[in-house]
Design a protein around this motif. Structure first.
Motif, PDB file in Angstrom:
ATOM      1  N   LEU A 217      -6.396   5.135   7.430  1.00 12.43           N
ATOM      2  CA  LEU A 217      -6.113   4.418   6.304  1.00 12.43           C
ATOM      3  C   LEU A 217      -7.268   3.430   5.971  1.00 12.43           C
ATOM      4  N   ALA A 218      -7.910   3.345   4.948  1.00 17.65           N
ATOM      5  CA  ALA A 218      -8.917   2.240   4.682  1.00 17.65           C
ATOM      6  C   ALA A 218      -8.905   2.095   3.024  1.00 17.65           C
ATOM      7  N   MET A 219      -9.294   0.776   2.765  1.00 20.36           N
ATOM      8  CA  MET A 219      -9.490   0.321   1.574  1.00 20.36           C
ATOM      9  C   MET A 219     -10.920  -0.370   1.549  1.00 20.36           C
ATOM     10  N   PHE A 220     -11.784   0.121   0.358  1.00 18.03           N
ATOM     11  CA  PHE A 220     -13.156  -0.178   0.395  1.00 18.03           C
ATOM     12  C   PHE A 220     -13.763  -0.244  -0.972  1.00 18.03           C
ATOM     13  N   PRO A 226     -20.019  -1.686  -6.618  1.00 16.93           N
ATOM     14  CA  PRO A 226     -19.188  -2.576  -6.004  1.00 16.93           C
ATOM     15  C   PRO A 226     -17.828  -2.955  -6.627  1.00 16.93           C
ATOM     16  N   ASP A 227     -17.627  -2.893  -8.207  1.00 25.07           N
ATOM     17  CA  ASP A 227     -16.682  -3.066  -8.808  1.00 25.07           C
ATOM     18  C   ASP A 227     -15.536  -2.051  -8.792  1.00 25.07           C
ATOM     19  N   GLU A 228     -15.710  -0.913  -8.099  1.00 28.54           N
ATOM     20  CA  GLU A 228     -14.563  -0.053  -8.079  1.00 28.54           C
ATOM     21  C   GLU A 228     -13.971  -0.017  -6.662  1.00 28.54           C
ATOM     22  N   THR A 229     -12.844  -0.481  -6.648  1.00 27.03           N
ATOM     23  CA  THR A 229     -11.746  -0.401  -5.276  1.00 27.03           C
ATOM     24  C   THR A 229     -11.482   1.230  -5.015  1.00 27.03           C
TER      25      THR A 229
END
Length: 339
Positions: A217-220, A226-229
């Motif tokens: 699992l990851a959130m990045f 850089p504005d897109e999660t």
């Protein structure tokens, strides 16, 4: 074909000569060279290849010269680094995209054993998503080609902090990894859209003495946007018995821009022994990049000959369907040596 055979014979001769010469200092290929009693060791790998792909001229190359340097003393500290000189020499490389020579810093980190079950790592390390990316060295994987799922969906390196370890009392050896980064990649590879920031976890759960399953699992966010999660969920599996092996990985990357920008991929790979040192390898992969309306399908059939555990010759044929991802199709082969 004569050029390929001559190249392989020459490379094998160099390997044998190096093994014989270094045997006087108690060195064996694939085990690294320990520098006296300093705790310092040297190793690495090299890869030569021949490719005859669709829509491209045939190519003979020395693709990688990789150097490992690691240190482990009697205390709790450890150090590891990996430098990889890419695209060292190649025929028909003039003007070809991605053929530029490049000295890549794959890994550079310091470990501290906090307890017997927890180690803290700081520096640049391989992104702990799936299995293939963590193995990655060419002599240690079964094919010359690499699945798109392990390269396109997430950056392959992280510069930051990691906490990892094994809990022997949980499920007969539960392995965990937690990591995070604020970007600022150490010597970023120009061909990779690196992390701007990331937080993630990877866990490996043994399901028997012959198999294990992993979860990622990851959130990045990434440097190019850089504005897109983005969020990623991954699953990996391996089973091995009597020299047979089946492995699989799947990853799904969610985008806050909407489902059209989601990216996903999965592959399954079967390895079957044919003789004492020869294996047949088959792999099927499906990969759909962000914005695509159809998924690319790839079929790989190949042979893997392990002359020794440290010297490996591979050959494979790759066919594709709906190949809008630019994946290679055709014949690929390589000769790898692990020092």
């Amino acid at each position: 074909m004569r050029l390929i055979a001559s190249f392989c014979l020459l490379f094998s001769g160099i390997v044998a000569a190096a093994d014989n010469t270094l045997s006087d200092i108690d060195y064996r290929l694939g085990h690294g060279l320990q520098v006296a009693d300093t705790g310092l060791s040297l190793g690495g790998y090299a890869t030569a290849s021949y490719e005859d792909l669709q829509h491209a001229p045939s190519r003979v190359a020395l693709d990688n010269l990789s150097l490992f340097v690691w240190w482990q003393g009697e205390g709790r500290w450890k150090f590891f680094s990996e430098l990889d000189y890419e695209n060292v020499l190649a025929s028909n490389s003039a003007g070809q995209e991605g053929e530029e020579r490049y000295l890549a810093l794959e890994r550079l980190y310091l470990d501290y054993d906090v307890t017997d079950t927890a180690t803290l790592r700081a520096g640049k390390f391989l992104t702990p998503i799936g299995r293939w990316n963590l193995i990655h060295a060419t002599p240690l994987v079964w094919t010359t080609s690499r699945p798109l799922t392990t390269t396109r969906i997430f950056p392959t390196n992280v510069t930051g902090l990691m906490l990892y370890g094994t809990l022997p009392a949980v499920a007969a050896g539960f392995e965990y990894t937690l990591y995070g980064s604020r970007g600022n990649e150490i010597r970023p590879n120009p061909g990779i859209d690196t992390f701007d920031e990331v937080i993630g976890a990877h866990a490996i759960l043994p399901i028997s003495s012959e198999g294990q399953v992993g979860f990622s699992l990851a959130m990045f966010e990434q440097e190019d946007d850089p504005d897109e999660t983005r969020q990623i969920a991954g699953l990996d599996f391996v089973w091995a018995r009597n020299r047979y092996e089946f492995s699989a990985e799947a990853a799904y990357r969610f985008s806050e821009k909407g489902h059209l920008w989601d990216e996903r991929g999965a592959f399954g790979q079967l390895v079957v022994p044919l003789a004492e040192k020869t294996y047949a390898v088959g792999r099927y992969e499906v990969y759909q990049p962000a914005g695509a309306t159809q998924a690319t399908q790839l079929f790989v059939a190949g042979l893997n000959y392990r002359y020794t555990p440290a010297v490996v010759l591979k050959a494979e044929w790759i066919a594709g369907r709906n190949n809008q991802s630019g994946a290679p199709e055709g014949f690929m082969s390589s000769l790898s040596i692990l020092f």
